[in-house]
Write a protein that holds these residues in place. Structure first.
Motif, PDB file in Angstrom:
ATOM      1  N   PHE A 108       0.836  -1.204   0.000  1.00  0.00           N
ATOM      2  CA  PHE A 108       0.000   0.000   0.000  1.00  0.00           C
ATOM      3  C   PHE A 108       0.871   1.254   0.000  1.00  0.00           C
ATOM      4  O   PHE A 108       1.971   1.263   0.554  1.00  0.00           O
ATOM      5  N   ALA A 109       0.336   2.314  -0.617  1.00  0.00           N
ATOM      6  CA  ALA A 109       1.152   3.463  -0.993  1.00  0.00           C
ATOM      7  C   ALA A 109       0.844   4.727  -0.196  1.00  0.00           C
ATOM      8  O   ALA A 109      -0.216   4.877   0.400  1.00  0.00           O
ATOM      9  N   SER A 110       1.818   5.642  -0.262  1.00  0.00           N
ATOM     10  CA  SER A 110       1.624   7.024   0.175  1.00  0.00           C
ATOM     11  C   SER A 110       2.040   7.934  -0.970  1.00  0.00           C
ATOM     12  O   SER A 110       2.726   7.506  -1.901  1.00  0.00           O
ATOM     13  N   ASP A 111       1.651   9.188  -0.891  1.00  0.00           N
ATOM     14  CA  ASP A 111       2.060  10.203  -1.864  1.00  0.00           C
ATOM     15  C   ASP A 111       1.780  11.559  -1.244  1.00  0.00           C
ATOM     16  O   ASP A 111       0.623  11.957  -1.095  1.00  0.00           O
ATOM     17  N   ASN A 112       2.845  12.248  -0.837  1.00  0.00           N
ATOM     18  CA  ASN A 112       2.686  13.542  -0.178  1.00  0.00           C
ATOM     19  C   ASN A 112       3.725  14.526  -0.695  1.00  0.00           C
ATOM     20  O   ASN A 112       4.783  14.124  -1.173  1.00  0.00           O
ATOM     21  N   GLN A 113       3.422  15.799  -0.552  1.00  0.00           N
ATOM     22  CA  GLN A 113       4.382  16.852  -0.853  1.00  0.00           C
ATOM     23  C   GLN A 113       4.506  17.775   0.341  1.00  0.00           C
ATOM     24  O   GLN A 113       3.515  18.069   1.020  1.00  0.00           O
ATOM     25  N   ARG A 114       5.741  18.212   0.564  1.00  0.00           N
ATOM     26  CA  ARG A 114       6.027  19.152   1.636  1.00  0.00           C
ATOM     27  C   ARG A 114       6.950  20.242   1.105  1.00  0.00           C
ATOM     28  O   ARG A 114       7.731  20.031   0.182  1.00  0.00           O
ATOM     29  N   SER A 115       6.869  21.424   1.711  1.00  0.00           N
ATOM     30  CA  SER A 115       7.639  22.581   1.262  1.00  0.00           C
ATOM     31  C   SER A 115       8.565  23.065   2.373  1.00  0.00           C
ATOM     32  O   SER A 115       8.160  23.153   3.538  1.00  0.00           O
ATOM     33  N   TYR A 116       9.796  23.379   1.989  1.00  0.00           N
ATOM     34  CA  TYR A 116      10.833  23.866   2.895  1.00  0.00           C
ATOM     35  C   TYR A 116      11.335  25.206   2.359  1.00  0.00           C
ATOM     36  O   TYR A 116      11.497  25.386   1.153  1.00  0.00           O
ATOM     37  N   TYR A 117      11.618  26.143   3.253  1.00  0.00           N
ATOM     38  CA  TYR A 117      12.162  27.436   2.837  1.00  0.00           C
ATOM     39  C   TYR A 117      13.502  27.664   3.517  1.00  0.00           C
ATOM     40  O   TYR A 117      13.633  27.492   4.739  1.00  0.00           O
ATOM     41  N   VAL A 118      14.502  28.102   2.722  1.00  0.00           N
ATOM     42  CA  VAL A 118      15.847  28.354   3.239  1.00  0.00           C
ATOM     43  C   VAL A 118      15.950  29.827   3.620  1.00  0.00           C
ATOM     44  O   VAL A 118      15.888  30.711   2.750  1.00  0.00           O
ATOM     45  N   LEU A 119      16.075  30.087   4.888  1.00  0.00           N
ATOM     46  CA  LEU A 119      16.113  31.468   5.381  1.00  0.00           C
ATOM     47  C   LEU A 119      17.326  32.228   4.857  1.00  0.00           C
ATOM     48  O   LEU A 119      18.436  31.695   4.794  1.00  0.00           O
ATOM     49  N   ARG A 120      17.098  33.480   4.501  1.00  0.00           N
ATOM     50  CA  ARG A 120      18.186  34.379   4.157  1.00  0.00           C
ATOM     51  C   ARG A 120      18.694  35.068   5.424  1.00  0.00           C
ATOM     52  O   ARG A 120      18.074  34.995   6.480  1.00  0.00           O
ATOM     53  N   GLU A 121      19.810  35.741   5.301  1.00  0.00           N
ATOM     54  CA  GLU A 121      20.400  36.416   6.454  1.00  0.00           C
ATOM     55  C   GLU A 121      19.396  37.391   7.061  1.00  0.00           C
ATOM     56  O   GLU A 121      18.727  38.147   6.340  1.00  0.00           O
ATOM     57  N   ASN A 122      19.256  37.330   8.357  1.00  0.00           N
ATOM     58  CA  ASN A 122      18.376  38.193   9.145  1.00  0.00           C
ATOM     59  C   ASN A 122      16.887  37.846   9.009  1.00  0.00           C
ATOM     60  O   ASN A 122      16.050  38.549   9.579  1.00  0.00           O
ATOM     61  N   GLU A 123      16.540  36.787   8.264  1.00  0.00           N
ATOM     62  CA  GLU A 123      15.143  36.358   8.181  1.00  0.00           C
ATOM     63  C   GLU A 123      14.814  35.403   9.323  1.00  0.00           C
ATOM     64  O   GLU A 123      15.641  34.571   9.718  1.00  0.00           O
ATOM     65  N   THR A 124      13.606  35.510   9.834  1.00  0.00           N
ATOM     66  CA  THR A 124      13.126  34.576  10.855  1.00  0.00           C
ATOM     67  C   THR A 124      11.880  33.835  10.393  1.00  0.00           C
ATOM     68  O   THR A 124      11.394  32.951  11.090  1.00  0.00           O
TER      69      THR A 124
END
Length: 250
Positions: A108-124
């Motif tokens: 049996f299967a799964s199928d998901n998507q997730r998003s990641y963001y790479v912070l720039r300098e001084n970003e929170t």
């Protein structure tokens, strides 16, 4: 015969739904673990290899071909199509990274998507454009879930999601997702699109399992949240643990 096949192939038993949910939850753990691996300087191929190594380590399998599992886009410099992640595109601050990954366990299967963001300098936190797009995607999924129940035409779900996208000013989605079961793409009717399938019975039945994966292209890359849902007699139920914020990479 399509009405018969719809029930034989499309409607899942309680045991089958439990097995799909187990597979999805194992995939969630791998997505979560990648948060400490993804970093500036690695390539799309490095990210793919991380996920693949985890699958082999755990003794699991892939819900579609390994060569493209997971798919991965990095910022605006790699393809948003479902292709092998690029070996020559490297993660940089300001990139929105989208990973589309599927496991297969015990058939049996799964199928998901997730998003990641790479912070720039001084970003929170991610830029406003990303946070706004993520809010729209989340609301669209919730809107589609709210109208999911047996007897409802699949396009009702898509239209509910598109009402949210229109309100935010984003382009409508042509389709919301697909059936999922023994593999990531089970065939049969779609979740929110009957394109090319006008002769099928496109009404939901209890026990059907779908993905919901509305996506938005932002100035920082592709954002998509893909969840797995099941049709119950009382409405739609999430089988995955929803991503509640864009995951930050420092």
């Amino acid at each position: 015969s399509h009405k018969l096949m719809k029930r034989v192939r499309g409607q899942k038993s309680i045991t089958e739904i439990e097995k799909i949910e187990y597979t999805v939850l194992q995939a969630m753990k791998i997505f979560e673990s990648a948060r400490s691996y993804i970093r500036t300087g690695i390539s799309g191929r490095d990210i793919q290899k991380y996920f693949q190594d985890k699958v082999h380590e755990l003794g699991f399998d892939f819900s579609w071909e390994k060569t493209g599992n997971p798919y991965c886009s990095i910022g605006t410099r790699s393809s948003y199509l479902c292709v092998r992640p690029p070996e020559d595109v490297y993660v940089q601050p300001g990139d929105l990274i989208n990973v589309d990954f599927g496991l297969r366990i015990d058939g049996f299967a799964s199928d998901n998507q997730r998003s990641y963001y790479v912070l720039r300098e001084n970003e929170t936190q991610p830029p406003e454009e990303i946070r706004r797009a993520f809010s729209a995607v989340q609301e669209a999924i919730r809107a589609a879930l709210a109208v999911m129940k047996p007897g409802v035409h699949t396009n009702v779900l898509r239209d509910a999601a598109n009402e949210v996208f229109e309100r935010y000013g984003y382009p409508k989605v042509g389709g919301l997702g697909h059936e999922l079961g023994t593999f990531a793409h089970e065939g049969g009717i779609s979740c929110g699109s009957d394109t090319g399938k006008v002769d099928l019975d496109n009404y939901l039945e209890e026990g059907m399992v779908f993905t919901m994966e509305p996506a938005i292209i932002t100035p920082y890359g592709r954002l998509c949240q893909e969840e797995v849902v099941v049709v119950t007699k009382n409405g739609g139920r999430l089988l995955s643990i929803p991503q509640e914020e864009v995951w930050l990479v420092r």
